[in-house]
Design a protein around this motif. Sequence first.
Motif, short mmCIF file in Angstrom:
data_model
loop_
_atom_site.label_atom_id
_atom_site.label_comp_id
_atom_site.label_asym_id
_atom_site.label_seq_id
_atom_site.Cartn_x
_atom_site.Cartn_y
_atom_site.Cartn_z
N GLU A 10 -73.33 -10.98 17.77
CA GLU A 10 -74.09 -11.71 16.75
C GLU A 10 -74.63 -10.78 15.67
O GLU A 10 -75.32 -11.23 14.76
N THR A 11 -74.36 -9.49 15.81
CA THR A 11 -74.78 -8.52 14.80
C THR A 11 -73.56 -7.73 14.32
O THR A 11 -72.69 -7.37 15.13
N PRO A 12 -73.44 -7.47 13.03
CA PRO A 12 -72.29 -6.69 12.54
C PRO A 12 -72.15 -5.34 13.22
O PRO A 12 -71.04 -4.83 13.38
N SER A 13 -73.27 -4.75 13.68
CA SER A 13 -73.20 -3.43 14.30
C SER A 13 -72.28 -3.40 15.51
O SER A 13 -71.56 -2.41 15.73
N GLY A 31 -71.21 -15.17 18.29
CA GLY A 31 -72.26 -16.16 18.00
C GLY A 31 -72.30 -16.40 16.51
O GLY A 31 -72.99 -15.69 15.76
N GLY A 32 -71.53 -17.37 16.06
CA GLY A 32 -71.30 -17.56 14.63
C GLY A 32 -72.54 -17.82 13.81
O GLY A 32 -72.66 -17.34 12.68
N ASN A 33 -73.51 -18.57 14.37
CA ASN A 33 -74.70 -18.91 13.58
C ASN A 33 -75.50 -17.67 13.18
O ASN A 33 -75.86 -17.48 12.03
N ASP A 34 -75.79 -16.83 14.18
CA ASP A 34 -76.56 -15.61 13.89
C ASP A 34 -75.72 -14.59 13.13
O ASP A 34 -76.22 -13.94 12.20
N LEU A 35 -74.44 -14.43 13.52
CA LEU A 35 -73.62 -13.41 12.87
C LEU A 35 -73.50 -13.69 11.38
O LEU A 35 -73.58 -12.78 10.54
N LYS A 36 -73.35 -14.96 11.02
CA LYS A 36 -73.19 -15.30 9.60
C LYS A 36 -74.48 -15.01 8.83
O LYS A 36 -74.44 -14.51 7.70
N GLN A 37 -75.63 -15.31 9.44
CA GLN A 37 -76.89 -15.07 8.70
C GLN A 37 -77.13 -13.57 8.52
O GLN A 37 -77.63 -13.14 7.48
N PHE A 38 -76.76 -12.75 9.50
CA PHE A 38 -76.94 -11.31 9.35
C PHE A 38 -75.89 -10.71 8.41
O PHE A 38 -76.17 -9.78 7.66
N PHE A 39 -74.68 -11.26 8.43
CA PHE A 39 -73.61 -10.75 7.57
C PHE A 39 -73.94 -10.99 6.10
O PHE A 39 -73.78 -10.11 5.26
N PHE A 40 -74.44 -12.20 5.80
CA PHE A 40 -74.74 -12.55 4.40
C PHE A 40 -76.21 -12.29 4.03
O PHE A 40 -76.60 -12.56 2.90
N ALA A 41 -77.00 -11.80 5.00
CA ALA A 41 -78.44 -11.61 4.77
C ALA A 41 -79.06 -12.90 4.25
O ALA A 41 -79.85 -12.90 3.31
N ALA A 42 -78.70 -14.01 4.89
CA ALA A 42 -79.18 -15.33 4.48
C ALA A 42 -79.79 -16.04 5.68
O ALA A 42 -79.06 -16.45 6.60
N ARG A 81 -79.28 -20.82 2.92
CA ARG A 81 -78.33 -20.90 4.02
C ARG A 81 -77.03 -21.60 3.66
O ARG A 81 -75.99 -21.33 4.25
N ARG A 82 -77.06 -22.51 2.70
CA ARG A 82 -75.84 -23.23 2.33
C ARG A 82 -75.06 -22.53 1.21
O ARG A 82 -74.03 -23.03 0.77
N ARG A 83 -75.56 -21.41 0.76
CA ARG A 83 -74.87 -20.69 -0.32
C ARG A 83 -73.63 -19.97 0.19
O ARG A 83 -72.73 -19.65 -0.59
N TYR A 84 -73.59 -19.70 1.50
CA TYR A 84 -72.56 -18.82 2.03
C TYR A 84 -71.64 -19.58 2.97
O TYR A 84 -72.09 -20.30 3.86
N ASP A 85 -70.35 -19.39 2.78
CA ASP A 85 -69.33 -20.18 3.44
C ASP A 85 -68.65 -19.36 4.54
O ASP A 85 -68.31 -18.19 4.35
N THR A 86 -68.40 -20.00 5.67
CA THR A 86 -67.67 -19.35 6.76
C THR A 86 -66.29 -18.91 6.30
O THR A 86 -65.75 -17.90 6.79
N LEU A 87 -65.70 -19.66 5.38
CA LEU A 87 -64.34 -19.34 4.93
C LEU A 87 -64.34 -18.39 3.74
O LEU A 87 -63.31 -18.22 3.07
N ASN A 88 -65.49 -17.77 3.47
CA ASN A 88 -65.53 -16.69 2.49
C ASN A 88 -64.58 -15.58 2.97
O ASN A 88 -64.60 -15.19 4.14
N VAL A 89 -63.77 -15.09 2.08
CA VAL A 89 -62.74 -14.11 2.46
C VAL A 89 -63.35 -12.86 3.09
O VAL A 89 -62.79 -12.30 4.04
N SER A 90 -64.49 -12.41 2.59
CA SER A 90 -65.11 -11.21 3.16
C SER A 90 -65.51 -11.45 4.62
O SER A 90 -65.35 -10.55 5.47
N PHE A 91 -66.01 -12.65 4.93
CA PHE A 91 -66.40 -12.95 6.30
C PHE A 91 -65.16 -13.09 7.20
O PHE A 91 -65.15 -12.57 8.33
N LEU A 92 -64.12 -13.75 6.70
CA LEU A 92 -62.89 -13.87 7.48
C LEU A 92 -62.27 -12.49 7.74
O LEU A 92 -61.75 -12.22 8.83
N THR A 93 -62.33 -11.62 6.74
CA THR A 93 -61.80 -10.26 6.90
C THR A 93 -62.58 -9.50 7.97
O THR A 93 -62.01 -8.77 8.79
#
Length: 748
Positions: free
Chosen positions: A606-609, A627-638, A646-658
């Motif tokens: 759940e953490t990028p580290s 853990g997608g919910n926490d990982l996404k908030q820490f990845f996007f700092a949102a 929280r709705r500004r950032y998309d799971t299908l953002n290419v950076s997150f998929l990469t």
Amino acid sequence: MPHRTETDSRKLLRKLRDEMSLANPGQERLDRITTIITESMGVDVCSIYLFRDSDTLELCATEGLRPESVHQTRLRLGEGLVGKVARLARPVNTANAPAEQGFRYMPETGEEVFTSFLGVPVQRLGERLGVLVVQAKEPRLYSEDEVYGLEVVAMVIAEMTELGAFTGEGTSFATPHQNPAMLRGVTAQEGEAEGQVWLHQPRVVITNLINDDSRAELARLETAIETLRVSIDQLLATAGTRDKEHMEVLQTYRMFAHSRGWMKRMEEDIRLGLSAEAAVEKEQSSARARLERVPDAYLRDRLHDLDDLSNRLLRILTGQGNETGAEMPERPILVARNIGPGELLEYGRKLRGVVLEEGAVGSHATIVARALAIPLVINVPRITTEALNGDHILVDGTEGVVHLRPDDSISSAFRDKMAMQAKAQERYAILRDKPAQARCGTEISLKMNAGLLADLPSLPNSGADAVGLFRTELQFLVQDRMPKRSDLVANYARVLDAAAGRKVYFRTLDIGSDKVMPYMNRPDEPNPAMGWRALRVGLDKPGVLRMQLQALIRAAKGRALSVMFPLVATASEFTQAHDTLLREIERERRLGHPLPEKLEVGAMLETPSLAYAPDSFFEAVDFISIGGNDLKQFFFAADRENELVRRRYDTLNVSFLTFLQVIVDRCHAAETDLSFCGEDAGRPIDALALAGIGITSLSMRPASIGPVKSLIRRANLIEVSELIARVQCRGLETARPALLDYVATLVD
């Protein structure tokens, strides 16, 4: 203008009460009230402005201004001195109105000859209803007594408005709680429901606004206050020290209950002619109005405490408790300001849906609502003041919208939507026993999330292969003391029994942040989501972690056991937790207890580290669950609790998929099982993308399994993977539009 005395105020209020007792049309009542106030206060003008909608005030009655301006003069919220009173929710008192900042001249009213101005808000429990204004030709400031007296009158007008006294012939205002209302909130649990309102705390209805005997009313208030104080002292005596946060609330209650300022203001209101109940509600309305202007979270909580205390006092004075005699409707939709997990569990699956005026996406109530699989919409403004028990209500948890008392066209469209979804669920039911196998031959394992034993009966009917996440914290959160190990053993054993051989992945205690056990000291943290929570608590309090691991081992009774640790940020944290589990296994062996026939131990990433942990970590774990919910908030700092971001950032953002692809590749190289758990796994388009980048196990709420399985069976994951690669090469920000286009080409 003469000084206002107690007698003047009481005479004015009695005249208002006498006027209200007459069976006059609404407009005639409004007109008479302005005349009575003008004569009683010795002013040249009295006007009543009421809200037509949330942003527009309309002049509804006047004595002193031009009669033809009634129902013609309108102001926006904040416009002119009247709009300023409404926006600020506090009086404006000036001896020279034209020179006041924000003054707006309305020529149709003929007010240019009136210099002094006093406007007070007409409000009830924080809801803006209008503005009461008096004006005079002579330039003078109104005294504190005069301002206070007019506020008392405004409170009576607010109650009259709430009771529908100004509706009917001659007015264009509908009776309160009659018209349809669409209220927007925040989705906390998807789904749709239709039913009738069931208020968690029924409204207190005040029918006696004005007193005939101030001494008797003061005595009633004093007796009620004493009863309130005794009840709070009893609660404090029985609460002990288990729940620090609860104790703090009770201590605040006690402070307010003994506050001389609070008591003095209510006593003054009673001397001016209000009943004890009306005096309490006037102070409650003032507290609600202040709430909107206070940015500090601590002060807002204290004002909430005062609001709750006022409700307790009102129930003592009126005798209107939670048990009103009303029967819960057949299709109850629970409406509340907020609610705890234990209270929500008591209602259980009787509820069709829940609507909260407050709440958070990750709150205890949200967790329980998800476990019960009932739609939940939070942060719905005014719902507790707008709704009445038995009102027809539609809850669209998917869109975060609530329709209160909807008209036939809205109801018909909503039912059509529900019917289409039911038909789709019937179609999905056909797929229940079929694999989630894409056209390319790749099979995706679909698992369900659970948190209550009541969830498990849906396992065989959902088409899920296993329970990919069982939240163990709910049993800790809904009690006022630490559960016994024996209770945990019995609960976990029942979960495994109900799973009937299907694998259950138990997540160890995930508390902290928004999930705080009522009997544990809550640390004061500036950023709880990134603070002392989940496995960090377990490692710092090894006794709790060891007790839970012992319970899991004993509950397995020789069966296979899968355990995963939440919010692992470093390899050493996993090693420490894993070693603790192995020591407990050895201890159970020495005690002669049966050991799991197979033990799997994993980590929630759940953490990028953790994605960049050493290879040895990926080789040591039996499985990893993203853990997608926490990982996404820490990845996007949102912050996922913050609707602004929280709705500004998309799971299908290419950076997150990469980034996810990095995790996939590392797990593949180490031959470590990988799954994705979270809200996004249950959204068909998102799930398709996750499968397309190589995540072959997804865990979601049971209702999402059918839609996800249906889409995967129609898709070719090789094509999906190639599509995402093309999006990455083209430098696009998100793969969502391309995936939507691709899905549109698929045949059923």
